[in-house]
Structure formats: C-alpha cells, structure tokens
Design an enzyme around this catalytic site. Sequence first.
Site, PDB file in Angstrom:
ATOM      1  N   SER B 179       0.847  -1.203   0.000  1.00 30.23           N
ATOM      2  CA  SER B 179       0.000   0.000   0.000  1.00 30.23           C
ATOM      3  C   SER B 179       0.874   1.243   0.000  1.00 30.23           C
ATOM      4  O   SER B 179       0.921   2.003   0.970  1.00 30.23           O
ATOM      5  CB  SER B 179      -0.903  -0.007   1.225  1.00 30.23           C
ATOM      6  N   GLY B 181       0.754   4.109  -1.413  1.00 28.00           N
ATOM      7  CA  GLY B 181       0.135   5.421  -1.233  1.00 28.00           C
ATOM      8  C   GLY B 181      -0.110   5.733   0.235  1.00 28.00           C
ATOM      9  O   GLY B 181       0.111   6.856   0.693  1.00 28.00           O
ATOM     10  N   ASP B 182      -0.556   4.736   0.983  1.00 27.74           N
ATOM     11  CA  ASP B 182      -0.753   4.907   2.417  1.00 27.74           C
ATOM     12  C   ASP B 182       0.566   5.237   3.117  1.00 27.74           C
ATOM     13  O   ASP B 182       0.628   6.125   3.971  1.00 27.74           O
ATOM     14  CB  ASP B 182      -1.309   3.609   3.024  1.00 27.74           C
ATOM     15  N   SER B 183       1.597   4.489   2.779  1.00 29.19           N
ATOM     16  CA  SER B 183       2.878   4.680   3.467  1.00 29.19           C
ATOM     17  C   SER B 183       3.495   6.031   3.124  1.00 29.19           C
ATOM     18  O   SER B 183       4.057   6.708   3.998  1.00 29.19           O
ATOM     19  CB  SER B 183       3.850   3.551   3.116  1.00 29.19           C
ATOM     20  N   GLY B 186       1.653   8.570   5.061  1.00 26.05           N
ATOM     21  CA  GLY B 186       2.060   8.515   6.460  1.00 26.05           C
ATOM     22  C   GLY B 186       3.401   9.193   6.693  1.00 26.05           C
ATOM     23  O   GLY B 186       3.597   9.902   7.688  1.00 26.05           O
TER      24      GLY B 186
END
Lengths: 414, 414
Positions: B179, B181-183, B186
């Site tokens: 993932s 994009g999430d990381s 973040g």
Amino acid sequence: MGFTEKNDIGATQQVLDGIRVLELGHFVAAPFCTRLLADLGADVIKIEPLQGDPVRQWGAQIEGRSLWWSVHGRNKRSIALDLKTEAGRDVVLKLLPFCDVVVENFRPGQLERMGLGPDVLRAVKPDIIIAHISGYGQSGPGRDRAAFGVIGEAVGGIRHLTNHPPGQYDLPPVRVGVSIGDSIAGLYAAFGIVSALWRKERTGTPGSAKTIDVALTESVLSMMEAMLPEYGALGIVKQPTGGGIATAAPSNAYPTADGEWILIAANSDPLFAKLVQVMNQDILQTDPRFQGNAARVANAATLDEIIGNWTKTKDAKQLAGILADADIPSSKVYTAADVAEDPQYRARQMVRDVDDPALGKVLHPGVVPCFPESPAEVRWTGPDIGAHSAEILKEFLDLPESRIADLKAQGVVR
Amino acid sequence: MGFTEKNDIGATQQVLDGIRVLELGHFVAAPFCTRLLADLGADVIKIEPLQGDPVRQWGAQIEGRSLWWSVHGRNKRSIALDLKTEAGRDVVLKLLPFCDVVVENFRPGQLERMGLGPDVLRAVKPDIIIAHISGYGQSGPGRDRAAFGVIGEAVGGIRHLTNHPPGQYDLPPVRVGVSIGDSIAGLYAAFGIVSALWRKERTGTPGSAKTIDVALTESVLSMMEAMLPEYGALGIVKQPTGGGIATAAPSNAYPTADGEWILIAANSDPLFAKLVQVMNQDILQTDPRFQGNAARVANAATLDEIIGNWTKTKDAKQLAGILADADIPSSKVYTAADVAEDPQYRARQMVRDVDDPALGKVLHPGVVPCFPESPAEVRWTGPDIGAHSAEILKEFLDLPESRIADLKAQGVVR
C-alpha cells in the site's frame, strides 16, 4: 542557534521559515528533499556545478529549458560554483555559518575527496546537521557499490513485488514509472532533518542527532509491510499479484470500451453485492465461486475476467458514473490529463498554474503536506544556473561587485 | 510547552524523545506515520477499539497473531477504549493535556461525529497539533468520496505509470505490491508533524502550523516528477514503460536461467561497451541500432531481447558476479529471501532479528532514517490490544486499580 537575522526580519507565516539549508545535491533524491523543505519555507541554497545539475537535461525541454526543473528547483536559490577550485570551496565554507543543514547525495566518500567532508564542515560550523543520501548508506561492506535509483528499488524489494503473478505471464517486473526510490529517500531525509532541527531547538544542540544517513535501499525496504516478518517466521516469499491484492477480491483495474482502465475495489460482501447488481448479473452473488472473500480471492482471475467483460462494454466516464451512484469505491486510472482536470485537485490548489519567467504558465503539483491555516506558495519556479550567485555572495560574504566579477571571470562562479 | 516531566527524566538519546503522540488511527497510513515517530523515540499512545485495529487481521498469522503487526505496532503503547461511550471519550480528553500531537485517519468528518473534532480537542489543549490523513483531503468537493489506498494511488497517477507500454501488451496496470500510497502519505504526515513541532519549539506556539491535512492522492501526485508540467506545457500524457526507462537504455530486468530476474542498468556509452564485452558480443557496439543512447532507446525492445537471451543462459548468482566484476550497475531483483540474507542490510542493522514475546524471533526492517550517532532500537514489538491500558490510565489519569477494573468491567476499557 542558527536563526539568522535575515529570516527573523522576513516574518512570513511559512512553517519552516528560519531554517537555511545548503544543498550539495544532484539528480533526484537530495534535490527532492530540499524541494520539500523549500516548499514549507526553508531558505535552500543549492550549490550547482557551473554546467548545472544534470537533471536539468532530463525530460521534455522548451528551448533548452526543462519543464521538470520548473518544479524540481522551485523555491530554491541557485549559486553555481566550481568546487574543484580552492576559491569555490572557500565560498561553501563561508556560507556554512549561516546555514543549519547540509544535504548531499554524492557517492559515499566523494565529499571527503572534494575537501568538504563532515570534519571540514564541522571545523567551520560545529553544530551543522548533515544529511547524506546514497544508494546503500555510508557504512557497511556494500556502501561503495554503484547505485542507480532502479537498483535501489530492486534491492529494496519493490521491483519484485510490482509484476504480474508468477506463472501467469512471462514478463519482467515493472518499474514504477518514476524514480520512486529516490523520492521516498528524499522524503525520509526531510523527515530526519526536521527531527534533528527539533532536537537542536529543544535541547540547544543537535547532540547525537547531527548526522542523518539515508539509503535508497533501506527507504524502500521500510515500506514493504509484512514481507520481512512473514518470510522470517514462516518462510513466505511474498509474490507480486498484478493489478490485484493478495488478500481481497475483486480489486483490480479493468479495461473500458474507450481504451482506458477503471479501478474497482468491491472487495467486501456488501460492495460485491452492489457491484453484481449494477452489472445486472445477480447470479454471481449465489455462485459458490464468489461467495465470501476467501472464495473470491481463490477465483480472482475468473472474477476479474467476468468484470472486465462487463467494463469493456462501457466508456470510462459512464462506468465512473454508474459506480459512484452505487457508492462502490472506484476511479478511472488517472493519466496526466485526468489529474490536470480534476476539480478536487484544483479546489485544494494541488494542481496549479504557475508563472515561470522562462517557460510561461507551467502546471505544478501543490505543496504537500498541506497546512490549511498557512497556505504554501510556489514563491518562484526552478531558477537558472547561478541565478542567485551574485545575490548570495553579497548577502552572506559581503563581497563587492568587483570581486564577484573577478570570480566569474576566473570561472569560479557562474 | 508540552514537555512533560516523564520524558525529561527519561534522558535517553532518542531523537524525538520528549514528544508524545496520540494516535486515533487504523489500517495503514496513520499507524505507519506513528511507527516512524515511535521509531525515533516519540511516546506514541495508540487508541484502539476494543476489538483492535482491523489491520491486526491482515496477512499471515501465528496462532491468531499478525506478523505484520509485530512491525506496524512496534514501539507504541496500546490502550483499548470504546469511543462510543462517554467514559471512553473522557479518557481521550484527559490524555490530551499530556500530548503534543494527535494523528488520525478516519473519513473526513468522522472525528466530529464521534464528538472528538478539533474544536473539542482544542478546548482541552489549545496548542495541540492535529494531523489528518485521508484519501482526498479535508476540504473540496471530493473530500467525502470513498478512498481505499488503491484508489488514492490510481488518482495520484502512479497506477497508470506502472505498466507495460501501451500497445505492447493488453494487461492491466500493476499495483505496487504494497500500500505504497498509504505509506507515502504517512511519511508526509510525519514530516509535517515534526515541522510543526519545530515551529512550536522555535516560536513558542505552533501558530498557523497547528493543522496538517495530508491526502493520499496528493502525496502520490507530489512524486510524479515531470508528469504534470510536461502535460500542461506540451500536452504530453506520460506513459508507462514496463521494466525500462523512457529516456535511457539498456535498463531493465532480465530473466535468468534459474527463473529469477536480474536488473542491469548499462545506460551510458561506457557501461554499454562493458556490457557487450562481458556478453562476448562486441559486434553490438558497432551495430547502428545501438550506437548512442538515442538509438538504443529507439531500439530498446530489440536490445532487451538480445540481452535477455544472454542472461537466460546463466544463473542469477553467476550473472551478478560477472556484472559486478565489470563494474556494471546491476542487482538481482531481490525477493524477501534475498533481503533477509543480504550482508549490507545486516551490517547496518536494517534487517534485524527481534524478540517478540508472542511470536518468538521476528525479522524486522530497521529504523529509517538512520542517525548513526544515535542508534535506534526496536524497544518492543507490536503490543496486544490494550496491553498498556492500565499503565496509561494510572500514569496520566492517576486512576486507582479499582476504578480501572470498573472501566474494564463496564466494557469501556480493555
């Protein structure tokens, strides 16, 4: 504590206003790091070779000027110096007392060979924070290996995982279409730099946080989620899954009648029920192959084919409407054109038209992270080589114009 | 200024020691952000629902315990609360005065609906820094759209660019196998948080830097290099290039005799000359199709096939040796197994065996960014749900054990 008069007077509301960064960088990683710092208001002084950062030659140009550079160099000041000369290095050392941070991405050891190693820099400015970005890091048996960005990505594990499933196709793993390893490393360096600055501000000294050592390989690896613990404990070698997700279905990109791709993530029972309804194929919902997520994952290839046969009959725009109406998470797979026209990006100024004195109107991505109460500006676009040389020499070294002209004539400064 | 006694006493050398973060996060983006902060020494208090963060169910498990969680939850404290109860929300508000930062990644507006919106939080702690992470951001016409990570990636532009070239294959664009994009979102949030903390430390108040609004879409878009400016000025819609690079050749992943892939980046004239020499195919060097980078790029598919036919005759290990001896940038495309065994990662503790009380020895990635003078530790692995509930209630709310037992019996705390 490194807070210079110049920025005290500025008194703008930029988040990082008051920080000055010296960049000895080139290509992608270090300049991306300093773009992030400059975007939030830091005063970034980029030391360029007389012929400029080689990245200026990359990608599409207009009359010899790079469009990428308009973004990559924005909000920074450029001074062009020949660092092979004593006089050039002397300028760097005289700028140091005014700076809080040095960012560099030469091969490990190269800075020392140039006579600008950490010892030399700290003899002039003991509490300077130095961030190194490299392929494999500043230590260890592999530190000297040649490391292009693509290799950092391959060693970090992202390349192997970015592919169609093994056995299904005989195609090489795909490169993420940008130098993602460089950019992630640059972002990690920016995070480290601001962390060190916080510590320095809190305690009066950066203490043992004065050196930051970011490797491309390690930056990529840090994002690989369960890959390492699952291998270590269970011997699972994580494999790529094409457009899908290993543990949930359906979630993939599907072809449209007009040759685009639409992403559909209907990977829960209620979402799947909605999907088969808009597909007018309610029978799928009672098909044992697709009952529950585990069954759908086991039969994902078949399911993807069925969904793809449906999406192929409609245009991307039509599909987007149908799926949005049914509240199914989905989106056209955006190209540059889609991004440029997206109203959400525009509303948040995350796609903006910027006046570039050399290029005219240029489309820029906005500033991330967004501080809504402190809107960030593209104060200026990527400058020409040495555009701020004279200004910087006057401001910090207090050199008279005649001396600056001499340095230019001698080929030390451009 | 938010510096609590507790951490003053701690006096460790961790970079972010002295910062306390309250996480109201779940899944990937916010917990990844707080992992980064915790890895550098921040005291992260994760508020979990009584049934735990759903990400605990993802990926391979050992006796119901997630291997990913060992990494994803490391160095954080967990308190499990039912936020649907008045008493549960009250605990959050009583913890706030001891915290510097709140990180959350609910859908926009959800925090307000839970009675924990920014106004409520700031009534208790006026200078709290709040970082929101969401799919599309906290404002704009699209803020309420459903946004799984894969959709953020598709809208950010990375999915379109991660594919084989159009026309060459009829395959969907590939998902980066994590993932990403999430990381990235973040990591951007962590950068923003520490920037805001720096400003607060410098000026005595976070001022207009007290809210951080990170969108997955925008985080991805910010890394798309020349995609946007080249489209805006020249109408170029950047296209994917498979395993290669649009502007340089040869650079690709090539198949080996033992079914692996080897990455070779011989995309300069001297490197190409070395490559054809080790291939024993000197004739390629005078072949007009491959003379100079422009010709090689134009004939990249043919060249890749020739190189692939050579690599297919040798094992990955043998190829790695030949190419390293010739100083040609190259690497096996690393799988989890290669990462685990790599001596460079081990030398820098970027792959390390960590004792997990629930799971035994678990392989963890190291702490990035690395501060070599201040080595980071995995102080503890991902804790059980509510492992620190009692400790936290005692430490900050000074609750007697009987009151804690009551709250547990009432189902407010686990």
